[in-house]
Design a protein around this motif. Structure first.
Motif, PDB file in Angstrom:
ATOM      1  N   PRO A  47       0.803  -1.131   0.021  1.00 51.10           N
ATOM      2  CA  PRO A  47      -0.079  -0.144   0.085  1.00 51.10           C
ATOM      3  C   PRO A  47       0.946   1.243  -0.214  1.00 51.10           C
ATOM      4  N   ARG A  48       0.410   2.110  -0.880  1.00 52.17           N
ATOM      5  CA  ARG A  48       1.096   3.578  -1.089  1.00 52.17           C
ATOM      6  C   ARG A  48       0.609   4.709  -0.265  1.00 52.17           C
ATOM      7  N   LYS A  49       1.479   5.281   0.444  1.00 52.97           N
ATOM      8  CA  LYS A  49       0.985   6.703   1.335  1.00 52.97           C
ATOM      9  C   LYS A  49       1.234   7.708   0.097  1.00 52.97           C
ATOM     10  N   PRO A  50       0.199   8.375  -0.344  1.00 54.75           N
ATOM     11  CA  PRO A  50       0.314   9.440  -1.245  1.00 54.75           C
ATOM     12  C   PRO A  50       1.297  10.568  -0.518  1.00 54.75           C
ATOM     13  N   ASP A  51       2.467  11.183  -1.175  1.00 52.65           N
ATOM     14  CA  ASP A  51       3.047  12.257  -0.708  1.00 52.65           C
ATOM     15  C   ASP A  51       2.332  13.528  -0.708  1.00 52.65           C
ATOM     16  N   VAL A  52       1.123  13.814  -1.099  1.00 54.04           N
ATOM     17  CA  VAL A  52       0.544  14.829  -1.017  1.00 54.04           C
ATOM     18  C   VAL A  52      -0.886  14.594  -0.982  1.00 54.04           C
ATOM     19  N   SER A  53      -1.653  15.364  -0.143  1.00 63.12           N
ATOM     20  CA  SER A  53      -2.854  15.004  -0.085  1.00 63.12           C
ATOM     21  C   SER A  53      -3.971  16.343  -0.337  1.00 63.12           C
ATOM     22  N   VAL A  54      -5.139  15.809  -0.523  1.00 61.42           N
ATOM     23  CA  VAL A  54      -6.145  17.084  -0.631  1.00 61.42           C
ATOM     24  C   VAL A  54      -6.102  18.328   0.371  1.00 61.42           C
ATOM     25  N   THR A  55      -5.779  17.808   1.651  1.00 55.66           N
ATOM     26  CA  THR A  55      -5.516  18.771   2.652  1.00 55.66           C
ATOM     27  C   THR A  55      -4.315  19.873   2.283  1.00 55.66           C
ATOM     28  N   ASP A  56      -3.524  19.386   1.563  1.00 56.91           N
ATOM     29  CA  ASP A  56      -2.095  20.017   1.333  1.00 56.91           C
ATOM     30  C   ASP A  56      -2.397  21.055   0.037  1.00 56.91           C
ATOM     31  N   LEU A  57      -3.512  20.966  -0.545  1.00 54.29           N
ATOM     32  CA  LEU A  57      -3.679  21.715  -1.760  1.00 54.29           C
ATOM     33  C   LEU A  57      -4.602  23.177  -1.073  1.00 54.29           C
ATOM     34  N   GLY A  58      -4.938  23.076   0.048  1.00 50.17           N
ATOM     35  CA  GLY A  58      -5.441  24.377   0.760  1.00 50.17           C
ATOM     36  C   GLY A  58      -4.689  25.677   0.676  1.00 50.17           C
ATOM     37  N   GLY A  59      -5.081  26.740   0.278  1.00 47.69           N
ATOM     38  CA  GLY A  59      -4.596  27.918   0.146  1.00 47.69           C
ATOM     39  C   GLY A  59      -4.425  28.610  -1.577  1.00 47.69           C
ATOM     40  N   PHE A 100      -3.862  32.423 -11.197  1.00 49.94           N
ATOM     41  CA  PHE A 100      -3.830  31.790  -9.821  1.00 49.94           C
ATOM     42  C   PHE A 100      -4.945  30.874  -9.463  1.00 49.94           C
ATOM     43  N   LEU A 101      -4.842  30.049  -8.395  1.00 49.78           N
ATOM     44  CA  LEU A 101      -6.077  29.290  -8.000  1.00 49.78           C
ATOM     45  C   LEU A 101      -5.768  29.418  -6.578  1.00 49.78           C
ATOM     46  N   GLU A 102      -7.116  29.503  -5.771  1.00 46.26           N
ATOM     47  CA  GLU A 102      -7.119  29.780  -4.279  1.00 46.26           C
ATOM     48  C   GLU A 102      -8.013  28.431  -3.736  1.00 46.26           C
ATOM     49  N   LEU A 103      -7.703  27.549  -3.216  1.00 45.47           N
ATOM     50  CA  LEU A 103      -8.728  26.179  -2.957  1.00 45.47           C
ATOM     51  C   LEU A 103      -9.123  26.382  -1.482  1.00 45.47           C
ATOM     52  N   ASN A 104     -10.301  26.253  -1.363  1.00 38.72           N
ATOM     53  CA  ASN A 104     -10.769  26.218   0.068  1.00 38.72           C
ATOM     54  C   ASN A 104     -11.269  24.670   0.412  1.00 38.72           C
ATOM     55  N   ALA A 110     -11.854  23.000   3.182  1.00 42.78           N
ATOM     56  CA  ALA A 110     -13.177  22.545   3.876  1.00 42.78           C
ATOM     57  C   ALA A 110     -14.270  22.690   3.133  1.00 42.78           C
ATOM     58  N   GLU A 111     -14.469  23.682   2.283  1.00 43.08           N
ATOM     59  CA  GLU A 111     -15.740  23.890   2.001  1.00 43.08           C
ATOM     60  C   GLU A 111     -15.794  23.253   0.196  1.00 43.08           C
ATOM     61  N   LYS A 112     -14.590  22.776  -0.163  1.00 43.35           N
ATOM     62  CA  LYS A 112     -14.363  22.257  -1.462  1.00 43.35           C
ATOM     63  C   LYS A 112     -14.626  23.354  -2.581  1.00 43.35           C
ATOM     64  N   LYS A 113     -14.176  24.540  -2.378  1.00 44.84           N
ATOM     65  CA  LYS A 113     -14.510  25.489  -3.343  1.00 44.84           C
ATOM     66  C   LYS A 113     -13.218  26.069  -3.826  1.00 44.84           C
ATOM     67  N   VAL A 114     -13.186  26.800  -5.091  1.00 44.55           N
ATOM     68  CA  VAL A 114     -12.122  27.227  -5.699  1.00 44.55           C
ATOM     69  C   VAL A 114     -12.284  28.621  -6.397  1.00 44.55           C
ATOM     70  N   VAL A 173     -12.138  36.060 -13.857  1.00 41.43           N
ATOM     71  CA  VAL A 173     -12.004  35.734 -12.459  1.00 41.43           C
ATOM     72  C   VAL A 173     -12.914  34.324 -12.411  1.00 41.43           C
ATOM     73  N   ILE A 174     -12.556  33.365 -11.852  1.00 38.21           N
ATOM     74  CA  ILE A 174     -13.052  31.874 -11.923  1.00 38.21           C
ATOM     75  C   ILE A 174     -13.516  31.594 -10.606  1.00 38.21           C
ATOM     76  N   ASN A 175     -14.667  30.895 -10.322  1.00 40.76           N
ATOM     77  CA  ASN A 175     -15.101  30.578  -9.102  1.00 40.76           C
ATOM     78  C   ASN A 175     -16.045  29.176  -9.368  1.00 40.76           C
ATOM     79  N   GLY A 176     -15.953  28.471  -8.446  1.00 40.52           N
ATOM     80  CA  GLY A 176     -16.612  27.041  -8.342  1.00 40.52           C
ATOM     81  C   GLY A 176     -16.535  26.140  -7.260  1.00 40.52           C
TER      82      GLY A 176
END
Length: 264
Positions: free
Chosen positions: A143-155, A176-180, A182-186, A194-197
């Motif tokens: 089993p592989r442990k990913p070296d990056v998770s969704v949590t790391d994408l925040g900011g 640029f992209l800004e990822l939230n 907790a709310e899974k928003k971008v 400007v992009i949102n979603g």
């Protein structure tokens, strides 16, 4: 004589544990799910070069998709999720075409995968992929442990590459992209508008992400070429991974790198 008998018994036990012929370890399709490091090929332990990680293969049991990295290039393919338990019907496995200093490991991985016909569970949560002979496993997976998770994408992230081309610095509206998380928003800017979603992840695949139904403002700028590449790439994103040189790479369904993000 006793020592010899004991040694032979231990060998027999190890052989039984590693055999795809054992009905005790018969695996189901669900056992394939997730990402797996390739730690052994044809009885030889895989030793990654300094600074590199193990090659890996992943199986999406809900879609039949296969993806991973063979040591240099990203690989992709499919498998039959309706095959009998313990049987693995892999489709044609393709890969990207980068050249690395040493391609030996990659050739061994791809050659081994082309011979796989069956799979079974081993000790410690490992899997064995075997051929028709049902003897020693062709591949042993852990089993592989990913070296990056969704949590790391925040900011907030600067988009430095889109569609295989670098994005120039000094643009009036730098993409640029800004990822939230907790709310899974971008939120972000594609180079003009400007992009949102929202973004979507998959609990069965820690590396999966997509950006369906993004909306944007409708301004016209003198040069829309960069924006076109960014928005097209975002619509095709399927997975993400940490890049060796830093930053995050987003990939399409074919395993091609289509977006590169660097933390601001």
């Amino acid at each position: 004589m006793k020592k010899i008998c004991v040694y032979l018994s231990m060998v027999a036990v190890v052989a039984a544990m590693s055999s795809c012929a054992s009905t005790k370890n018969l695996a189901q399709v669900s056992d394939l799910g997730g990402e797996w490091n390739i730690i052994e090929i044809n009885g030889t332990a895989v030793v990654p070069a300094p600074g590199q990680s193990f090659p890996y293969v992943a199986f999406e049991t809900n879609t039949g998709r296969v993806y991973g990295n063979s040591g240099c290039n990203r690989l992709m393919g499919s498998f039959d999720t309706n095959a009998k338990p313990g049987e693995l019907a892999l489709g044609q496995v393709g890969s990207t075409r980068m050249m690395c200093p040493d391609m030996t490991l990659e050739k061994n991985v791809l050659s081994a995968l082309s011979q796989v016909k069956k799979y079974t569970k081993l000790a410690d949560g490992q899997l064995a992929l075997c051929g028709k002979s049902l003897k020693r496993p062709i591949l042993v997976l852990k089993p592989r442990k990913p070296d990056v998770s969704v949590t790391d994408l925040g900011g907030r992230w600067k988009i430095t590459q889109a569609g295989g081309e670098a994005i120039p610095d000094g643009m009036e509206k730098q993409p640029f992209l800004e990822l939230n998380v907790a709310e899974k928003k971008v939120h972000g800017n594609a180079g003009c508008n400007v992009i949102n979603g929202a973004f979507v992840t998959d609990e069965n695949n820690a590396s999966a992400i997509s950006f369906p139904n993004l909306i944007s403002t409708m301004m016209a700028c003198p040069d829309m070429e960069v924006e076109g590449r960014v928005t097209k790439a975002l619509s095709e994103v399927k997975t993400f991974a940490r890049l060796a040189e830093g930053g995050i790479g987003f990939y399409n369904a074919a395993g091609e790198l289509i977006l590169v993000l660097v933390k601001e």
